[in-house]
Scaffold this active site. Sequence first.
Site, mmCIF file in Angstrom:
data_model
loop_
_atom_site.group_PDB
_atom_site.id
_atom_site.type_symbol
_atom_site.label_atom_id
_atom_site.label_comp_id
_atom_site.label_asym_id
_atom_site.label_seq_id
_atom_site.Cartn_x
_atom_site.Cartn_y
_atom_site.Cartn_z
ATOM 1 N N ARG A 94 -6.759 -6.534 9.742
ATOM 2 C CA ARG A 94 -5.564 -5.844 9.227
ATOM 3 C C ARG A 94 -5.119 -6.396 7.877
ATOM 4 O O ARG A 94 -3.940 -6.361 7.531
ATOM 5 C CB ARG A 94 -4.410 -5.906 10.232
ATOM 6 C CG ARG A 94 -4.700 -5.261 11.562
ATOM 7 C CD ARG A 94 -4.992 -3.762 11.441
ATOM 8 N NE ARG A 94 -5.297 -3.186 12.737
ATOM 9 C CZ ARG A 94 -6.521 -3.086 13.244
ATOM 10 N NH1 ARG A 94 -7.567 -3.523 12.546
ATOM 11 N NH2 ARG A 94 -6.721 -2.549 14.422
ATOM 12 N N SER A 146 0.377 1.639 16.433
ATOM 13 C CA SER A 146 0.552 0.259 16.904
ATOM 14 C C SER A 146 1.561 -0.459 16.012
ATOM 15 O O SER A 146 1.353 -0.574 14.808
ATOM 16 C CB SER A 146 -0.786 -0.483 16.882
ATOM 17 O OG SER A 146 -1.716 0.144 17.730
ATOM 18 N N GLU A 159 2.823 -4.586 12.187
ATOM 19 C CA GLU A 159 1.756 -3.986 11.374
ATOM 20 C C GLU A 159 2.307 -3.194 10.195
ATOM 21 O O GLU A 159 1.796 -3.302 9.090
ATOM 22 C CB GLU A 159 0.876 -3.085 12.247
ATOM 23 C CG GLU A 159 -0.473 -3.696 12.549
ATOM 24 C CD GLU A 159 -1.436 -2.707 13.168
ATOM 25 O OE1 GLU A 159 -1.715 -1.672 12.540
ATOM 26 O OE2 GLU A 159 -1.923 -2.988 14.264
#
Length: 346
Positions: free
Chosen positions: A165, A240, A336
């Site tokens: 990520r 998410s 995120e």
Amino acid sequence: MQPIRYRTDLTPYNTFGLRAQARAFIALEHADGLRDIVRLPEFDRDTVLWLGGGSNILLMQDYAGLVVHMENKGIREIARSDGMVLIEAQAGEIWHDFVLHTVALGLSGLENLSLIPGTVGASPVQNIGAYGVEAKDVIHSVRCFDLDTETFVTLSNADCRFAYRESLFKQEGKGRYVIVSVVFALKTHFVPNLGYGDLAAKVAELSAGREATAKDVSDAVCAIRNSKLPNPNVLGNVGSFFKNPVIGAEKAAALLEQHPDMPHYPQPDGSVKLAAGWLIDQCRLKGFQIGGAAVHGRQALVLVNKNNASANDVRQLAQHIKFTVFARFQVELHAEPNWLPASFSL
């Protein structure tokens, strides 16, 4: 280049559906227009927001700078050899539509990433991933507009410094590179990646005894995601909300002694990745709500805009989840999506 619009409502441009306005807004339909945009009096590279699908941002207040909405479209094959195809997609292409396009062409590599919200241009930034595949596994290169030199440059996969990520575009390259297109290296023969979760079983069900295809995998991923994740067009969300935490092997071993059924994924460097959704679920937070923001009832990793949530509702809910998980597991969760402005991040 389209004209600038002022006091533009950004609610339709962020998938969580948070209410905010942009002081100035312009749509970019062709990459060459970037040379004109950087000369606008409203342009300030320190405050400009390059906006794609809005699926990875949380607008905490009205945006005081210029918002540039990336609407450049186009897909083309640029090379083919030895079972490999290089295919370029412009940054404004809808990610899922692009994935389906490659599957329809008989290409393999992106099928596990089906139904991820957002645009192609965001895929390298976040190094998006799902069901055992990450963008870094299939990205060949990224074409960018370099704001330092006001020229177009091509960055290789290695240049992008991909990690879980993470990428150059979230670190040293943030505020410098504007992604205008991405080149993917895809296979002409199907190479299945079915080692994650219940994907193999779903593919077997869909293929019904015949040899599975990339389309079967894409259809299976879509079916699984639709069964677990809310449609942002119906219930606002950013997918998410928390990254899966990565911890040391010693700490993971201690947690496994207390929680033998804890999902865990050993990494090549010896660390261990945990499932953030499982940690949240163990804290019995599914359905927990603050104001108009709530933890989704079927997927603990997803926060949803249940009833005109305010930015403060979202922040308080995320903070409560972080504190609750840490109190029970001594594992810190990190969000995120990008908080805008960044000063609101937890």
